[in-house]
Scaffold this motif. Structure first.
Motif, PDB file in Angstrom:
ATOM      1  N   MET A   1       9.937  48.298   9.338  1.00  0.00           N
ATOM      2  CA  MET A   1      10.558  46.992   9.293  1.00  0.00           C
ATOM      3  C   MET A   1      11.059  46.734   7.878  1.00  0.00           C
ATOM      4  O   MET A   1      10.367  46.985   6.911  1.00  0.00           O
ATOM      5  N   ASP A   2      12.267  46.240   7.788  1.00  0.00           N
ATOM      6  CA  ASP A   2      12.887  45.932   6.508  1.00  0.00           C
ATOM      7  C   ASP A   2      12.155  44.773   5.845  1.00  0.00           C
ATOM      8  O   ASP A   2      12.162  43.661   6.343  1.00  0.00           O
ATOM      9  N   LYS A   3      11.490  45.034   4.727  1.00  0.00           N
ATOM     10  CA  LYS A   3      10.661  44.026   4.080  1.00  0.00           C
ATOM     11  C   LYS A   3      11.398  43.205   3.033  1.00  0.00           C
ATOM     12  O   LYS A   3      10.926  42.154   2.636  1.00  0.00           O
ATOM     13  N   LEU A   4      12.526  43.666   2.531  1.00  0.00           N
ATOM     14  CA  LEU A   4      13.134  43.034   1.381  1.00  0.00           C
ATOM     15  C   LEU A   4      14.228  42.038   1.763  1.00  0.00           C
ATOM     16  O   LEU A   4      15.185  42.371   2.455  1.00  0.00           O
ATOM     17  N   SER A   5      14.073  40.835   1.285  1.00  0.00           N
ATOM     18  CA  SER A   5      15.051  39.767   1.470  1.00  0.00           C
ATOM     19  C   SER A   5      16.365  40.126   0.784  1.00  0.00           C
ATOM     20  O   SER A   5      16.392  40.912  -0.162  1.00  0.00           O
ATOM     21  N   ILE A   6      17.446  39.497   1.220  1.00  0.00           N
ATOM     22  CA  ILE A   6      18.704  39.662   0.501  1.00  0.00           C
ATOM     23  C   ILE A   6      18.690  38.843  -0.786  1.00  0.00           C
ATOM     24  O   ILE A   6      19.536  39.025  -1.648  1.00  0.00           O
ATOM     25  N   PHE A   7      17.726  37.952  -0.927  1.00  0.00           N
ATOM     26  CA  PHE A   7      17.564  37.147  -2.135  1.00  0.00           C
ATOM     27  C   PHE A   7      16.348  37.671  -2.901  1.00  0.00           C
ATOM     28  O   PHE A   7      15.215  37.479  -2.472  1.00  0.00           O
ATOM     29  N   THR A   8      16.588  38.359  -4.001  1.00  0.00           N
ATOM     30  CA  THR A   8      15.497  39.055  -4.691  1.00  0.00           C
ATOM     31  C   THR A   8      15.213  38.549  -6.100  1.00  0.00           C
ATOM     32  O   THR A   8      14.203  38.933  -6.679  1.00  0.00           O
ATOM     33  N   ASP A   9      16.075  37.715  -6.638  1.00  0.00           N
ATOM     34  CA  ASP A   9      15.877  37.240  -8.012  1.00  0.00           C
ATOM     35  C   ASP A   9      14.906  36.066  -8.023  1.00  0.00           C
ATOM     36  O   ASP A   9      15.250  34.962  -7.585  1.00  0.00           O
ATOM     37  N   LYS A  10      13.720  36.302  -8.537  1.00  0.00           N
ATOM     38  CA  LYS A  10      12.674  35.274  -8.549  1.00  0.00           C
ATOM     39  C   LYS A  10      13.097  34.030  -9.323  1.00  0.00           C
ATOM     40  O   LYS A  10      12.645  32.923  -9.034  1.00  0.00           O
ATOM     41  N   THR A  11      13.979  34.191 -10.278  1.00  0.00           N
ATOM     42  CA  THR A  11      14.373  33.069 -11.135  1.00  0.00           C
ATOM     43  C   THR A  11      15.422  32.156 -10.499  1.00  0.00           C
ATOM     44  O   THR A  11      15.709  31.090 -11.032  1.00  0.00           O
ATOM     45  N   ILE A  12      15.983  32.578  -9.364  1.00  0.00           N
ATOM     46  CA  ILE A  12      17.023  31.776  -8.713  1.00  0.00           C
ATOM     47  C   ILE A  12      16.586  31.447  -7.285  1.00  0.00           C
ATOM     48  O   ILE A  12      16.623  32.305  -6.398  1.00  0.00           O
ATOM     49  N   THR A  13      16.169  30.200  -7.072  1.00  0.00           N
ATOM     50  CA  THR A  13      15.801  29.769  -5.727  1.00  0.00           C
ATOM     51  C   THR A  13      17.066  29.631  -4.890  1.00  0.00           C
ATOM     52  O   THR A  13      17.979  28.889  -5.266  1.00  0.00           O
ATOM     53  N   PRO A  14      17.146  30.348  -3.759  1.00  0.00           N
ATOM     54  CA  PRO A  14      18.347  30.248  -2.925  1.00  0.00           C
ATOM     55  C   PRO A  14      18.504  28.844  -2.338  1.00  0.00           C
ATOM     56  O   PRO A  14      17.560  28.050  -2.293  1.00  0.00           O
ATOM     57  N   THR A  15      19.690  28.562  -1.870  1.00  0.00           N
ATOM     58  CA  THR A  15      19.984  27.315  -1.169  1.00  0.00           C
ATOM     59  C   THR A  15      20.565  27.664   0.197  1.00  0.00           C
ATOM     60  O   THR A  15      20.925  28.819   0.451  1.00  0.00           O
ATOM     61  N   LEU A  16      20.677  26.677   1.056  1.00  0.00           N
ATOM     62  CA  LEU A  16      21.312  26.926   2.356  1.00  0.00           C
ATOM     63  C   LEU A  16      22.779  27.295   2.173  1.00  0.00           C
ATOM     64  O   LEU A  16      23.327  28.052   2.977  1.00  0.00           O
ATOM     65  N   LYS A  17      23.409  26.834   1.116  1.00  0.00           N
ATOM     66  CA  LYS A  17      24.788  27.256   0.808  1.00  0.00           C
ATOM     67  C   LYS A  17      24.831  28.757   0.502  1.00  0.00           C
ATOM     68  O   LYS A  17      25.768  29.444   0.888  1.00  0.00           O
ATOM     69  N   ASP A  18      23.802  29.253  -0.185  1.00  0.00           N
ATOM     70  CA  ASP A  18      23.728  30.694  -0.458  1.00  0.00           C
ATOM     71  C   ASP A  18      23.576  31.483   0.844  1.00  0.00           C
ATOM     72  O   ASP A  18      24.162  32.553   1.010  1.00  0.00           O
TER      73      ASP A  18
END
Length: 140
Positions: A1-18
């Protein structure tokens, strides 16, 4: 199972726009599921979570005490993740939810909080089952 999110930068919290920008037309399905939860439970709370660099960012909707569901964004799809206790599991087994979902739940390791399941979403074919799972989660 693919464990890694497409959002990986801990310093940037994604948004629903992202999410919308990353998923394009698949975002409509994400948003539809998101809206299904809030139609039934307007008091829900959104929360991005970063459990570690091996997983990246995930998104969840919570009630006061527990997560209702998790969105796990991946490349060109996402997982919907749920955790169900014994009472909810028994109710799921009595529904017309897809047999593969029932099988995965029965086979899942049991923890104190229940049994977890991840459902891959790459089109709208699973939406009827997701809707039923949300209802069971909210009312059990």
């Amino acid at each position: 199972m693919d464990k890694l999110s497409i959002f990986t930068d801990k310093t940037i919290t994604p948004t629903l726009k992202d999410v919308e920008k990353s998923f394009g037309s698949l975002y409509k399905i994400w948003k539809h599921i998101y809206d299904m939860v809030y139609e039934q439970y307007p008091e829900g709370k959104d929360e991005w979570n970063f459990p570690g660099k091996n997983y990246g960012w995930s998104f969840r909707i919570k009630d006061k005490k527990r997560a209702i569901l998790y969105f796990l964004p991946r490349e060109n799809y996402f997982y919907m993740a749920f955790v169900f206790g014994d009472k909810a599991l028994a109710q799921i087994m009595e529904t017309d939810i897809a047999q593969d979902i029932k099988n995965d739940l029965q086979a899942a390791k049991k923890y104190a909080e229940g049994r977890g399941i991840r459902i891959k979403i790459s089109d709208n074919s699973k939406l009827p089952d997701i809707k039923k799972l949300i209802e069971i989660k909210l009312y059990n």
